[in-house]
Scaffold this active site. Structure first.
Site, mmCIF file in Angstrom:
data_model
loop_
_atom_site.group_PDB
_atom_site.id
_atom_site.type_symbol
_atom_site.label_atom_id
_atom_site.label_comp_id
_atom_site.label_asym_id
_atom_site.label_seq_id
_atom_site.Cartn_x
_atom_site.Cartn_y
_atom_site.Cartn_z
ATOM 1 N N PHE A 377 1.199 -1.496 -0.040
ATOM 2 C CA PHE A 377 -0.308 -0.009 -0.212
ATOM 3 C C PHE A 377 0.301 1.434 -0.110
ATOM 4 O O PHE A 377 0.310 1.755 0.640
ATOM 5 C CB PHE A 377 -0.950 0.170 1.400
ATOM 6 N N CYS A 378 2.268 1.602 -0.818
ATOM 7 C CA CYS A 378 2.603 2.191 -0.713
ATOM 8 C C CYS A 378 3.196 3.228 0.635
ATOM 9 O O CYS A 378 3.526 4.257 1.013
ATOM 10 C CB CYS A 378 2.618 3.586 -1.439
ATOM 11 N N ALA A 379 3.015 2.208 1.262
ATOM 12 C CA ALA A 379 3.290 2.006 2.733
ATOM 13 C C ALA A 379 5.146 0.853 2.958
ATOM 14 O O ALA A 379 4.809 0.364 4.290
ATOM 15 C CB ALA A 379 2.116 2.111 4.074
ATOM 16 N N CYS A 416 2.775 -0.073 -7.176
ATOM 17 C CA CYS A 416 3.450 0.657 -5.776
ATOM 18 C C CYS A 416 4.459 -1.003 -4.523
ATOM 19 O O CYS A 416 4.144 -0.621 -3.329
ATOM 20 C CB CYS A 416 2.742 1.599 -4.559
#
Ligand SMILES: Cc1ncc(COP(=O)(O)O)c(C=O)c1O
Length: 450
Positions: A377-379, A416
């Site tokens: 999740f782009c984290a 991502c």
């Protein structure tokens, strides 16, 4: 949970500052009757449980854009009636966005493409030598743009976030900025932004709140919370027309390098160029995304008119049902930083023993007509932490912490993901139904029992 309990550290006046709007029925979203093919050739109603990535368009948003199109024309430059009308609509959208986030009358409201664009814009306007303090839990949009940053480990509880920020800011000389998300895009958990703003200001720092995942779910009052800047995206706020916003204090934005250089950002061009020092024209060179701004404002209006009480009540009912359903399945683990009881918005990430996240997401889609997100999740630093995988792993492959069966690399162009172990994320909002939630829980149960 009431709308007020999410900001437990917000002073009482914060709750009083925003007038209570008259409630209207919860608006519909476009595509609520979308049917999608599943294995065997059947069509089923699509269960969209991927709102945190991008939410469907609200009907009033689509109506506002349709209504604006016949008179659509250039903004800020044309003398014609349609230009004047379109300019008025664009500038009215700015006022609406300002009111929606409870900004101060003199705050800048700059239309951007999205949250990423907004954080990058602010990053380019920081006074020379600014140190940014940021937690490893941030989305990459809020983790990466800063020229000089101090990164803090994921805190074990909300008070620890405040303590860690306090300590880090105390040790920094010169201009400083604390960047924090209001609601995690991984766990949905709400961060103590009022307390963090207080700590930042005590050390002479400013605070930017990444509100991308908060504003679709909860009321935000920048003035009452004493925030300096907020950033958010229209496409997560039921207005997928390519606009977002950066709202906040004018001075840094008035002095920062114009984000884009071109028409609109300048007062005059001769031997010397005279740039606008109003942040809005300075950073919105070229023809802006007028329809995106109108759509964003229409979404703000629609949510305000509905009233947060009704929206939050329905979301909490569904998310509680989803979480307890998943918790009842052996081998399913919800990702959480601060434990089960901390308040959160309608986002749940989880792993399923014996299956990679990609396998789960694919089965949900191809056999049950359910759309979820899988990945980090782009984290990346945060999800690695939650999966108990602190070290960066360079090799691709899906057989990680959750023991995937396929080992399939699912990096997407422009995506991502880093191809290592990841999680499944289900997220809800306006238009989500109990049937969608129950379908997901039963589908995961079926998968585990195979
Ligand atoms: C918390 C958070 N911040 C920032 C972003 C970036 O948003 P955008 O892709 O609209 O720029 C996202 C998107 O998922 C997000 O969840």
């Amino acid at each position: 949970m009431s709308t007020l309990t999410i900001f437990s550290s917000v002073p009482a006046r914060a709750a009083e500052a925003t007038p209570v709007a008259p409630s209207r029925p919860i608006p519909a979203v476009l595509g609520a009757d979308l049917e999608v093919p599943v294995k065997g050739g059947r069509l089923v109603g699509y269960a969209n449980l991927d709102y945190a990535a991008s939410a469907p368009c609200l009907e009033p948003v689509s109506a506002a854009v349709t209504a604006a199109l016949p008179a659509y024309s250039s903004v800020h430059r044309g003398a014609g009636y349609a230009s004047q009308l379109t300019t008025a609509r664009y500038e009215q959208a700015r006022h609406t966005v300002r009111a929606f986030v409870g900004a101060r009358p003199d705050d800048a409201v700059i239309f951007t493409r999205n949250t990423t664009d907004a954080t990058n814009l602010l990053a380019r306007c920081l006074p020379a030598g600014t140190t940014t303090v940021v937690f490893d839990t941030e989305h990459h949009a809020s983790l990466l743009p800063w020229p000089k940053s101090v990164r803090l480990a994921p805190p074990a509880f909300p008070g620890e976030a405040v303590r860690a920020a306090d300590e880090a800011l105390a040790g920094i000389d010169g201009p400083k900025l604390l960047v924090v998300t209001a609601a995690s895009n991984v766990t949905g958990e709400l961060w103590p932004i009022a307390a963090l703003a207080h700590v930042a200001h005590r050390h002479g720092a400013r605070i930017l709140v990444d509100a991308a995942q908060l504003v679709p779910h909860r009321r935000l009052n920048l003035t009452a919370l004493d925030l300096d800047y907020v950033a958010f995206s229209g496409h997560k706020l039921y207005a997928p027309f390519g606009a977002g916003a950066l709202v906040g204090r004018r001075d840094w934005l008035a002095e920062g390098e114009p984000y884009l250089k071109g028409g609109g950002a300048v007062r005059s061009v001769g031997d010397d160029t005279e740039w606008h020092d109003d942040p809005e024209p300075r950073h919105e060179a070229g023809t802006p995304n007028v329809l995106g701004a109108i759509a964003l404002a229409a979404a703000c209006d629609a949510l305000t008119a509905t009233g947060w009480t009704a929206l939050v009540r329905e979301e909490e009912r569904l998310i509680a049902r989803l979480r307890s359903g998943l918790a009842s399945i052996e081998g399913v683990r919800e990702l959480s930083l601060w434990g089960d009881d901390d308040p959160r918005v309608g986002i749940v990430s989880f792993t399923v023993d014996g299956y990679s996240a990609r396998e789960v997401a694919e089965v949900l889609s191809s056999e049950y007509g359910i759309g979820v997100r899988d990945g980090k999740f782009c984290a990346h630093p945060f999800v690695r932490h939650l999966l108990g995988e602190p070290e960066r792993r360079s090799s691709a492959g899906e057989s990680g912490a959750n023991g995937g069966r396929s080992g399939r690399d699912h990096k997407h162009a422009g995506g991502c993901e880093d191809g290592t172990a990841s999680a499944v994320r289900a997220s809800i909002g306006i238009g989500s139904t109990q049937e969608h939630v129950d379908r997901l829980v039963e589908a995961v149960r079926d998968l585990v029992n195979r």
